[in-house]
Enzyme design. Structure first.
Site, PDB file in Angstrom:
ATOM      1  N   SER A  89      -1.910   3.865   2.029  1.00 40.91           N
ATOM      2  CA  SER A  89      -2.067   3.321   3.381  1.00 40.91           C
ATOM      3  C   SER A  89      -3.456   3.646   3.926  1.00 40.91           C
ATOM      4  CB  SER A  89      -1.034   3.938   4.320  1.00 40.91           C
ATOM      5  OG  SER A  89       0.221   3.403   4.042  1.00 40.91           O
ATOM      6  N   SER A 136       4.430  -6.857   7.188  1.00 41.81           N
ATOM      7  CA  SER A 136       4.616  -5.466   7.606  1.00 41.81           C
ATOM      8  C   SER A 136       5.815  -5.389   8.544  1.00 41.81           C
ATOM      9  CB  SER A 136       3.382  -4.955   8.353  1.00 41.81           C
ATOM     10  OG  SER A 136       2.221  -5.090   7.552  1.00 41.81           O
ATOM     11  N   ASP A 196       0.816  -1.226   0.000  1.00 40.37           N
ATOM     12  CA  ASP A 196       0.000   0.000   0.000  1.00 40.37           C
ATOM     13  C   ASP A 196       0.841   1.263   0.000  1.00 40.37           C
ATOM     14  OD1 ASP A 196       0.690   0.618   2.676  1.00 40.37           O
ATOM     15  OD2 ASP A 196      -1.201  -0.095   3.511  1.00 40.37           O
ATOM     16  N   ASP A 197       2.164   1.122   0.145  1.00 41.12           N
ATOM     17  CA  ASP A 197       3.024   2.318   0.191  1.00 41.12           C
ATOM     18  C   ASP A 197       3.451   2.776  -1.200  1.00 41.12           C
ATOM     19  OD1 ASP A 197       3.197   2.423   3.107  1.00 41.12           O
ATOM     20  OD2 ASP A 197       4.319   0.563   2.898  1.00 41.12           O
ATOM     21  N   ASN A 257       5.061  -3.926   4.370  1.00 43.24           N
ATOM     22  CA  ASN A 257       4.525  -2.592   4.600  1.00 43.24           C
ATOM     23  C   ASN A 257       5.517  -1.739   5.391  1.00 43.24           C
ATOM     24  OD1 ASN A 257       1.836  -1.053   4.489  1.00 43.24           O
ATOM     25  ND2 ASN A 257       2.424  -0.831   6.630  1.00 43.24           N
TER      26      ASN A 257
END
Ligand SMILES: *[C@@H]1O[C@H](CO)[C@@H](O)[C@H](O)[C@H]1NC(C)=O
Ligand SMILES: *[C@@H]1O[C@H](CO)[C@@H](O)[C@H](O)[C@H]1NC(C)=O
Ligand SMILES: *[C@@H]1O[C@H](CO)[C@@H](O)[C@H](O)[C@H]1NC(C)=O
Length: 322
Positions: free
Chosen positions: A58, A166, A26-27, A133
């Site tokens: 994010s 993550s 998501d970054d 993540n």
């Protein structure tokens, strides 16, 4: 003749362990963590296609947001690529590395339904991976909030085995500035540990068609690790964990007396300190990563799934646990 058959055996052995992997986060596609992971998954012999958001996504959970126009209206993360570029595309020198201007779950959908069929000859996918993540995704709150985990549960909803990774290095860094080969650097540690976990999982998978039973996946969190982030932790061990447990973060609302606006505050809570699938001895994710250790939690999209389903997933990674 002899050489030929030896060669044939060697290549067929290699073919057994090579998996087809879809990778996202998501970054954004330009983040250092995902680029290190892509590099190392390829080096481990896997076929990897990466399709990740153009911009920082994010906190979008499993939201399925597609590009609203054919070109980027603003710069992508780190200006890579700049505004005005197409809404999706790939690295000039690598057809396997794509960005798409949508949420992580949408990137997985666009990959499964458009990019893989169109550019990869209908490539099948053995596992969908998210991350690592930039920042941990711990407990119930982050499970529903994180775009990296959202991509994993979206993939699970589509019937794929999926894992979200993550790490506590929350630095949003551009791979062109920070990607290197130093084994003591954070992105490289997370990547190496993730490849180690996958190797163990694929070995247990053997000839089974599926990595995990339908509706299940893993959420993996790494502690702060790496000399670049000032940590002595260079080789975190793995523990099986539960998503619930003591001292987890939850959002609550608070009125600001000056502005009269409601603001959120992050506070610790304890109400979900409950057993997981009948196991009350499992440590909580939050507790594990306080040390040089990583948490592996099994998730199931079916809240009624029986303990047996969870046990079947745990059996796939127990060889790597401390
Ligand atoms: C991919 O699969 C679809 C549906 O089975 C088929 O129509 C299409 O021709 C296939 N494309 C390629 C490149 O094989
Ligand atoms: C954090 O990110 C910035 C921006 O990309 C970068 O210049 C810096 O080197 C990074 N720091 C670490 C410790 O990775
Ligand atoms: C990584 O850290 C270990 C332990 O401190 C050290 O022995 C090793 O030389 C370091 N490697 C590099 C490439 O700096």
């Amino acid at each position: 003749m002899k050489f030929t058959s030896l060669f044939a055996i060697a290549t067929s052995l290699a073919a057994v362990s090579a998996k087809n992997i879809l990778l996202t986060n998501d970054d954004g596609w330009a983040a250092t963590n995902i680029r290190a992971f892509y590099r190392d998954l390829k080096a481990a012999g896997h076929n990897v296609v990466m399709v990740a958001p153009a911009v920082q996504m994010s906190g979008n959970g499993g939201k399925f947001q597609l590009a609203a126009s054919n070109t980027l209206e603003t710069d992508a993360e780190f200006g890579y690529p700049p505004a005005g570029s197409p809404s999706w595309g790939h690295e000039e020198d690598d057809l396997n590395v794509w960005y798409y201007n949508g949420t992580p779950a949408a990137c997985v959908g666009v990959a499964l339904d458009y990019i893989l069929p169109t550019y990869f000859n209908n490539m099948t996918v053995d596992v969908v991976l998210g991350g690592p993540n930039e920042g941990t995704n711990l407990g119930e709150r982050d499970f529903v909030l994180s775009g990296t985990i959202g991509a994993a549960y979206y993939a699970t909803e589509r019937g794929y085995s999926a894992i979200a990774f993550s790490g506590a290095n929350s630095n949003n860094s551009f791979f062109k500035d920070t990607l290197d080969d130093d084994p003591n650097h954070s992105a490289n540690i997370y990547s190496k540990k993730s490849v180690e976990l996958l190797d163990a999982l694929f070995e247990k998978q053997g000839n089974n068609e599926r990595l995990f039973p339908l509706s299940t996946g893993l959420n993996v969190n790494y502690p702060k690790a790496g000399s670049d982030v000032g940590s002595d932790c260079l080789d975190p061990v793995f523990y099986h964990s539960r998503q619930t447990g003591p001292n987890y973060f939850v959002y609550s609302a608070k009125v600001n007396e000056e502005t009269n606006l409601v603001e959120y505050i992050s506070s610790y809570d304890n109400v979900l300190d409950v057993c997981s699938a009948g196991d009350c001895s499992l440590p909580a994710e939050f507790e594990i990563i306080k040390n040089c250790a990583s948490s592996i939690t099994v998730f199931s999209l079916d809240p009624d799934s029986k303990k047996k389903v969870t046990d079947d997933v745990i059996a796939k990674f127990d060889s790597i646990l401390s």
